[in-house]
Design a protein around this motif. Structure first.
Motif, mmCIF file in Angstrom:
data_model
loop_
_atom_site.group_PDB
_atom_site.id
_atom_site.type_symbol
_atom_site.label_atom_id
_atom_site.label_comp_id
_atom_site.label_asym_id
_atom_site.label_seq_id
_atom_site.Cartn_x
_atom_site.Cartn_y
_atom_site.Cartn_z
ATOM 1 N N SER A 1 0.836 -1.209 0.000
ATOM 2 C CA SER A 1 0.000 0.000 0.000
ATOM 3 C C SER A 1 0.864 1.250 0.000
ATOM 4 C CB SER A 1 -0.911 0.004 1.238
ATOM 5 O OG SER A 1 -1.717 -1.142 1.274
ATOM 6 N N GLY A 2 1.933 1.242 0.801
ATOM 7 C CA GLY A 2 2.797 2.407 0.898
ATOM 8 C C GLY A 2 3.490 2.723 -0.409
ATOM 9 N N ILE A 3 3.922 1.700 -1.111
ATOM 10 C CA ILE A 3 4.594 1.934 -2.391
ATOM 11 C C ILE A 3 3.617 2.527 -3.398
ATOM 12 C CG2 ILE A 3 5.510 0.683 -4.395
ATOM 13 C CD1 ILE A 3 7.358 -0.776 -2.564
ATOM 14 N N ASP A 4 2.364 2.103 -3.357
ATOM 15 C CA ASP A 4 1.374 2.709 -4.250
ATOM 16 C C ASP A 4 1.211 4.202 -3.954
ATOM 17 O OD1 ASP A 4 -0.957 2.698 -6.139
ATOM 18 O OD2 ASP A 4 -1.967 3.300 -4.294
ATOM 19 N N ILE A 5 1.116 4.555 -2.673
ATOM 20 C CA ILE A 5 0.963 5.961 -2.285
ATOM 21 C C ILE A 5 2.162 6.778 -2.757
ATOM 22 C CG2 ILE A 5 0.889 7.554 -0.316
ATOM 23 C CD1 ILE A 5 -0.682 5.359 1.196
ATOM 24 N N GLY A 6 3.363 6.248 -2.510
ATOM 25 C CA GLY A 6 4.570 6.976 -2.868
ATOM 26 C C GLY A 6 4.783 7.092 -4.366
ATOM 27 N N VAL A 7 4.471 6.026 -5.103
ATOM 28 C CA VAL A 7 4.701 6.021 -6.543
ATOM 29 C C VAL A 7 3.818 7.047 -7.249
ATOM 30 C CG1 VAL A 7 4.216 4.657 -8.621
ATOM 31 C CG2 VAL A 7 5.688 3.736 -6.837
ATOM 32 N N VAL B 1 7.510 2.355 5.347
ATOM 33 C CA VAL B 1 8.701 1.862 4.643
ATOM 34 C C VAL B 1 8.444 1.863 3.138
ATOM 35 C CG1 VAL B 1 10.196 -0.135 4.244
ATOM 36 C CG2 VAL B 1 9.543 0.483 6.574
ATOM 37 N N GLY B 2 7.243 1.414 2.764
ATOM 38 C CA GLY B 2 6.874 1.385 1.349
ATOM 39 C C GLY B 2 6.854 2.771 0.731
ATOM 40 N N ILE B 3 6.315 3.749 1.462
ATOM 41 C CA ILE B 3 6.289 5.125 0.961
ATOM 42 C C ILE B 3 7.707 5.631 0.725
ATOM 43 C CG2 ILE B 3 5.720 7.517 1.566
ATOM 44 C CD1 ILE B 3 3.257 6.413 3.050
#
Length: 464
Positions: free
Chosen positions: A32-38, A155-157
């Motif tokens: 989820s965090g990587i989606d937000i950051g990307v 962490v993902g963000i």
């Protein structure tokens, strides 16, 4: 003392196993965090290629939340029927499809559609992962285990912000979305090795499997037997959901509190900063590459501050951390509004704006970010737990969508300074709401919290 005893004192295999399970399950948060950051890094370059209107760009961001709302509604049924583990596998698979679709998008509408698909996976996982973690964890580690989900999200963000920085030098927004599919593949593989939830196994009558898993996780036959009995006692009460909501005012109170908690988390403004950090920094007169680097630094602070919540949630308690967090966020948003009002034409004021955003993210990451999920998992009675958690998660995504889709229009209408003054006032009000309605649940068993709720004890007095 033997060598074996000394080794055990330094390394507890059972605790390590629980930690490993928690980290793998919490990879849903990383996804989820990587989606937000990307999407934060991709917006500017996507806009240069397709030239969307302000509202269309808002929907590119917010479509994920619309899909997440749908995912959260279906998550309760799916997690009940096929189990927490298989629901997480489903979420990972759908996320890969959505991320790949975004990477090959050929229009604004196709991007919005695939963002909805990604959102469905995120909503499904956001419901299921905290539920799974709460059922795997022991009472004294429950807060930290559930907080691990939010930690992995931050962490993902941060990882996504670093990827955005790398791809931004070539303006490669498609590469950003291809990168987003990687953690979902990792999550899919990791979940295959997770044990089933003992709670779900007992629910399905698979008592021997549940006992074997609990023996492995608790390393104490007596503790495992007690937990099995507690789960059986809880499950004697049938899941009723909406029918219980209609007839039981105490359940209505817990559902309403879950709604309020999730609305507070989103209205605090964190995802405005996460999604639109480059836009905010543009208003502070940063150039494109400075925007992405400063955004990455903000993501790093957001990640590191979440360790504070994980370390303190079962020591300090929920309410003291929330008080500190909302106070910090209110002051930070007020300071940013003041800086924006002055124009920030000098380098010193620009760097101060970055510092204020870092402080804001730290305040949220150590408090409302993880703790709202902890509290929502704790306050729902067992007979309406799936329903209550589903409504809480739905509220989170609807509030997230509302905030995200309205931010750019608000910036145009009120101006940057006025918009952040509004966020400062909201965070100040949330301190009062925390005092009036949020219980302190540190060290309380779920059964005891439920007993006090259903006997009519005031919400703020449910815990200690």
């Amino acid at each position: 003392m033997s060598d074996d005893d000394e080794d055990t004192s330094f390394f507890d295999p059972t605790k390590f196993k629980i930690l490993a399970i928690g980290v793998v399950a919490a990879l849903a948060g990383l996804m989820s965090g990587i989606d937000i950051g990307v999407v934060s890094g991709a917006l500017d370059f996507f806009s240069r290629e397709f030239h969307p209107s302000t509202m269309a760009l808002s929907w590119v961001v917010s479509a994920m939340m619309a899909g997440a709302a749908i995912g959260s509604v279906s998550a309760s049924t799916l997690a009940h029927k096929i189990g927490r583990k298989r629901a997480l596998i489903c979420g990972a698979s759908v996320f890969v499809i959505g991320a790949a679709g975004c990477a090959i998008s050929w229009s604004i509408s196709s991007m919005i559609c695939f963002r909805v698909v990604m959102g469905y996976a995120v909503g499904l996982s956001a419901f299921t992962a905290p539920l799974y973690l709460s059922e795997i964890a022991s009472e004294d580690t429950r807060g930290a285990m559930i907080s691990t989900y939010q930690l992995m999200l931050t962490v993902g963000i941060f990882i996504a912000f670093l990827a955005d920085t790398f791809f931004s030098y070539r303006g490669n927004w498609r590469g950003m979305f291809w990168f987003a599919s990687a953690p979902a593949v990792l999550f899919f593989v990791g979940v295959l090795f997770l044990p089933y939830s003992p709670h779900w196994l007992v629910m399905k009558g698979r008592h021997k499997e549940a006992r074997r898993i609990l023996l492995d996780l608790r390393n104490d036959p007596l503790e495992a037997a007690k937990e099995i009995q507690a789960i059986r006692a809880q499950l004697e009460t049938k899941q009723e959901g909406f029918s219980l909501l209609k007839r039981n005012k105490n359940f209505r109170r817990s559902v309403l509190l879950g709604i309020v908690l999730q609305a507070m988390q989103q209205l605090a403004g964190i995802n405005i900063v996460m999604f639109y950090a480059p836009k905010i920094l543009h208003a502070a007169h940063f150039d494109t590459h400075s925007q992405v680097w400063c955004t990455a630094i903000i993501g790093l602070v957001n990640m590191l501050a979440t360790f504070v919540a994980v370390g303190l949630v079962d020591r300090w308690g929920r309410k003291p951390i929330l008080y500190v967090g909302f106070a910090v966020m209110a002051l930070a948003m007020g300071a940013l509004a003041g800086l924006l009002n002055e124009g920030m034409t000098e380098q010193a004021s620009q760097m101060m704006a970055v510092f204020v955003l870092m402080i804001f993210c730290a305040g949220h990451a150590m408090s409302a970010g993880p703790l709202m999920w902890v509290l929502c998992a704790e306050i729902q009675p067992i007979q309406g737990r799936d329903f209550g958690m589903s409504i809480s998660t739905l509220t989170n995504w609807l509030a997230n969508m509302g905030v995200s889709v309205s931010f750019l229009p608000l910036m145009e209408f009120f101006g940057a300074a006025g918009t952040f003054w509004l966020l400062a006032v909201l965070n100040f009000l949330f301190i009062g709401l925390t005092y009036l309605y949020v219980p302190e649940t540190k060290g309380m068993s779920l059964a005891k919290i439920e007993e006090r709720l259903m006997s009519g004890v005031k919400l703020r007095n449910l815990g200690r």
